[in-house]
Enzyme design. Structure first.
Site, PDB file in Angstrom:
ATOM      1  CG  HIS A  43      -1.724   1.342   1.213  1.00  0.00           C
ATOM      2  ND1 HIS A  43      -2.836   1.505   0.436  1.00  0.00           N
ATOM      3  CD2 HIS A  43      -1.516   2.536   1.839  1.00  0.00           C
ATOM      4  CE1 HIS A  43      -3.305   2.733   0.591  1.00  0.00           C
ATOM      5  NE2 HIS A  43      -2.513   3.379   1.435  1.00  0.00           N
ATOM      6  CE  LYS A  79      -9.444   0.880   0.800  1.00  0.00           C
ATOM      7  NZ  LYS A  79      -9.770   1.848   1.869  1.00  0.00           N
ATOM      8  CG  ASP A 131     -12.883   1.948   3.822  1.00  0.00           C
ATOM      9  OD1 ASP A 131     -12.375   2.811   4.560  1.00  0.00           O
ATOM     10  OD2 ASP A 131     -12.627   1.849   2.613  1.00  0.00           O
ATOM     11  CB  SER A 190      -9.626   3.883   5.587  1.00  0.00           C
ATOM     12  OG  SER A 190     -10.028   3.885   4.229  1.00  0.00           O
ATOM     13  NE  ARG A 195     -11.604   9.237   7.471  1.00  0.00           N
ATOM     14  CZ  ARG A 195     -10.649   8.585   6.801  1.00  0.00           C
ATOM     15  NH1 ARG A 195     -10.920   7.438   6.208  1.00  0.00           N
ATOM     16  NH2 ARG A 195      -9.438   9.081   6.732  1.00  0.00           N
TER      17      ARG A 195
END
Length: 410
Positions: free
Chosen positions: A82, A187, A161, A183, A168
Site C-alpha cells: 500500500h 481493505k 469503509d 481504512s 470523512r
C-alpha cells in the site's frame, strides 16, 4: 448500547472497548446508526485520537463488515503493498506483475485518485477495455491464471469503509491517523494477505508533509498489521519531486511499459525493487533480473488481457491518448537543477484534468506532464525540463507559466 453516550465518551477523551467499536460499526453498516452520529464520532476521534488497541479494533470491525477473499492452505503466499500516494507514483503497475513472476499471488485492491495524488485505477482504466471492477469469482480466476489482479473495492468488501470514507471526505475528518489506518488496513487485510509492505510518502507532493507525520502513520499501520497477523514492513520515502518522469494517467502507463521492459527511470525501478524485496522470496538481484529480461512485462500483458484490456494498446498509449496541445518548459538559465516541486506539478496536472477534486469528477487520460527532469543534474539554458500535455491552448500556457515557479536552478 447507547450510541450518544459512546460519542460523548470519546469526545471527552475516553477509550472505547472492542465490543463498543464493533457495535458502532455494525450499526452504522446496517443503517441503524445515522450519518450525523457517525460524523460526530469521527470528529471526536479526529480530536481525541485512539489508542493502538482501539485502532486495531476499528480495523477489525470494518474488515468484518463485509466479505474477505478466501484462499486454500496450499495456495501460494499472498502479498501486496500500500502506498500513501504521490505525484507520479505508478509503482503498483510494475510491482504486481514482478511479484507474480516470483511465484507469489498479488490480489491488489486499489483506489482512484482524489486531490493531487493519482489513483492506480485511473491509470489502468486508460488502457482500452481494462476492467477494474471484477466479482470475487472473476478475481480468483485471474489470480489462478496469472498470479496478479488489480481491481477496485468490490461491493462486498469493507462496506463500512466505503460509507465512513464518504462521510470523512465531507466532514473534514480525512487527516485522522486512526481513521486512515483502519481504512487502509481493513481493505488490505480483506485480501487475505500473508505479507504487506507499506510505502509511506512525505513531502510537498504527499499527504503527509513531514517525516514525523509519515512515521506516525507508518507506525500505526505496521502495529495494526502485526496485531492482525500479517507481516508488515515499511518504506518511508520523500515525495518532494515526482516519481519517475511523468505525471498523468496514460503518460504514466507508457512509462511503466518502459520500466517493465527494463528501460524505465532509475528512481522508479529502485522503488519497485525496494518494495518487492520487502515481501518476496527471492533476493533483489533476481528480482532485478526478472525485470530486465522482460518477465514482468510478459506477466503484465497477461494480466491486462485477463482483465479485458487491449494488449496491443500498451505500446501506443501516448498516441491513443494524445492531447491536442503539447508544449515544453525550458530552462531559462544554466546551473544545477535543485528543485522540481512535486506538489506544484501535482496541482498543475490536477487542473489540466488528470485528477479529480470530487469523486464524481471525470478524468482526462491524455493530459499531464512527461520528460520531467530529475534534480541534481546540470542543465543549460534552453534545455527541456518537462513537457505539458493539455486539452486547450489556454490550459497549456497557464500551466507552463505556473510550472516556472516549481523549478529552481542555481
Amino acid at each position: 448500547m447507547h450510541i450518544p453516550t459512546l460519542i460523548e465518551h470519546k469526545r471527552d477523551g475516553g477509550v472505547l472497548t472492542s465490543e463498543e467499536i464493533h457495535y458502532v460499526i455494525g450499526a452504522f453498516t446496517r443503517g441503524e446508526m445515522p450519518d450525523y452520529q457517525m460524523s460526530a464520532l469521527a470528529m471526536a476521534i479526529f480530536f481525541r485520537d485512539m489508542r493502538p488497541e482501539e485502532t486495531a479494533a476499528l480495523t477489525e470491525a470494518m474488515l468484518h463488515s463485509g466479505s474477505m477473499l478466501l484462499w486454500n492452505d496450499h495456495d501460494p503466499m499472498r502479498v501486496d503493498k500500500h502506498s500513501t500516494g504521490g505525484i507520479g507514483d505508478k509503482t503498483s503497475l510494475v510491482l504486481a506483475p514482478l511479484l507474480a513472476c516470483d511465484s507469489l499471488w498479488v490480489p491488489m485492491i486499489s483506489g482512484r485518485g482524489l486531490g493531487i495524488t493519482g489513483g492506480t485505477l485511473d491509470k489502468l482504466e486508460s488502457i482500452p477495455g481494462f476492467r477494474t471492477q471484477l466479482n470475487e469469482v472473476e478475481i480468483h480466476e485471474v489470480i489462478d491464471r496469472v498470479g496478479c489482479v488489480m481491481i477496485g473495492q468490490t461491493a462486498g468488501i469493507c462496506p463500512a469503509d466505503k460509507k465512513l470514507y464518504a462521510l470523512r471526505d465531507v466532514t473534514a475528518t480525512v487527516p485522522s491517523i486512526p481513521l486512515i489506518t483502519a481504512s487502509i488496513m481493513s481493505k488490505k487485510l480483506a485480501e487475505g494477505l500473508n505479507r504487506l509492505v507499506l510505502d509511506v510518502k512525505y513531502g510537498s507532493g504527499a499527504f503527509m508533509k513531514t517525516q514525523e507525520e509519515a512515521f506516525r502513520l507508518a507506525e500505526s499501520l505496521v502495529t495494526v498489521g502485526q496485531a492482525m497477523g500479517v507481516r508488515s514492513s515499511l518504506r518511508l520515502s520523500e515525495m518532494n519531486e515526482p516519481t519517475g518522469e511523468s505525471a498523468g494517467n496514460a503518460l504514466e502507463v507508457a512509462e511503466c511499459v518502459r520500466c517493465l521492459k527494463g528501460g524505465g527511470p532509475q528512481d522508479l525501478e529502485n522503488i519497485v525493487l525496494d518494495l518487492a524485496s520487502a515481501v518476496s522470496i527471492s533476493p533483489r538481484s533476481e528480482l532485478a533480473a526478472m525485470l530486465h529480461r522482460g518477465d514482468a512485462w510478459r506477466k503484465f500483458q497477461q494480466m491486462v488481457a485477463a482483465q479485458g484490456g487491449s494488449v496491443e494498446a500498451l505500446e501506443k498509449m501516448a498516441s491513443i491518448h494524445r492531447a491536442p496541445f503539447i508544449g515544453e518548459l525550458k530552462a531559462t538559465s544554466s546551473g544545477m537543477l535543485i528543485r522540481v516541486d512535486a506538489g506544484g506539478i501535482g496541482q498543475a496536472v490536477l487542473e489540466l484534468g488528470a485528477g479529480r477534486s470530487k469523486a464524481a469528477d471525470p478524468i482526462d487520460f491524455a493530459v499531464g506532464c512527461d520528460q520531467i527532469a530529475k534534480t541534481g543534474r546540470q542543465v543549460q539554458t534552453g534545455d527541456v525540463l518537462l513537457r505539458v500535455h493539455a486539452r486547450t491552448k489556454g490550459a497549456l500556457f497557464r500551466t507552463l507559466d505556473h510550472l516556472q515557479e516549481c523549478i529552481e536552478i542555481v
